[in-house]
Design an enzyme around this catalytic site. Sequence first.
Site, PDB file in Angstrom:
ATOM      1  N   LYS A  21       3.641   4.694  -3.314  1.00 43.58           N
ATOM      2  CA  LYS A  21       2.811   4.272  -4.456  1.00 43.58           C
ATOM      3  C   LYS A  21       3.333   4.984  -5.697  1.00 43.58           C
ATOM      4  O   LYS A  21       3.272   6.214  -5.782  1.00 43.58           O
ATOM      5  CB  LYS A  21       1.349   4.643  -4.175  1.00 43.58           C
ATOM      6  CG  LYS A  21       0.381   4.360  -5.284  1.00 43.58           C
ATOM      7  CD  LYS A  21      -1.040   4.563  -4.767  1.00 43.58           C
ATOM      8  CE  LYS A  21      -2.042   4.776  -5.895  1.00 43.58           C
ATOM      9  NZ  LYS A  21      -2.037   3.707  -6.872  1.00 43.58           N
ATOM     10  N   THR A  24      -0.126   3.526 -11.153  1.00 43.57           N
ATOM     11  CA  THR A  24      -1.572   3.378 -11.072  1.00 43.57           C
ATOM     12  C   THR A  24      -2.013   2.586 -12.285  1.00 43.57           C
ATOM     13  O   THR A  24      -1.397   2.663 -13.353  1.00 43.57           O
ATOM     14  CB  THR A  24      -2.291   4.748 -10.990  1.00 43.57           C
ATOM     15  OG1 THR A  24      -3.694   4.543 -10.829  1.00 43.57           O
ATOM     16  CG2 THR A  24      -2.036   5.597 -12.219  1.00 43.57           C
ATOM     17  N   GLU A  74       2.227  -0.490  -5.739  1.00 45.79           N
ATOM     18  CA  GLU A  74       0.970   0.147  -5.307  1.00 45.79           C
ATOM     19  C   GLU A  74       0.885   0.194  -3.781  1.00 45.79           C
ATOM     20  O   GLU A  74      -0.130   0.630  -3.227  1.00 45.79           O
ATOM     21  CB  GLU A  74      -0.244  -0.648  -5.823  1.00 45.79           C
ATOM     22  CG  GLU A  74      -0.461  -0.577  -7.309  1.00 45.79           C
ATOM     23  CD  GLU A  74      -1.500   0.468  -7.691  1.00 45.79           C
ATOM     24  OE1 GLU A  74      -1.787   1.345  -6.868  1.00 45.79           O
ATOM     25  OE2 GLU A  74      -1.998   0.382  -8.815  1.00 45.79           O
TER      26      GLU A  74
END
Length: 105
Positions: A21, A24, A74
């Site tokens: 990931k 954000t 993500e």
Amino acid sequence: MTPTTMTFFQRFEADILSGKKTITLRDDAEKYYAPNSVVTVSTFEEGREFCRLKIVSVEPVLFDALTGYHAEQENMTLAELRDVIQAIYPGIQQLFLVSYQLVDA
Ligand SMILES: CC(=O)Nc1ccn([C@H]2C[C@H](O)[C@@H](CO)O2)c(=O)n1
């Protein structure tokens, strides 16, 4: 003032630490992260620090413009990402894409 901390829900910790990931999506309140700054990251639930991240970039993106590439960064499907965003920020359109690199854990 440039923020020096960031929180994530605990369930995303492993993906951040493994490098799966790398972005954000945040709302207006968190658009002030500065590229090249380093932030200390803790869990939202317990405030437990678990890594430091270097902010690479902060760019506006609309909810309706999210793509499979955003979801890939993500470590989610696009449907999962849309659901997560809607759960955290109900009805939101304007998001800010914060990309980052792991500094240390
Ligand atoms: C904990 C907190 O204050 N806010 C957030 C906001 C978002 N996230 C995660 C959820 C998704 O993986 C992306 C996109 O928003 O970032 C989060 O962990 N904590």
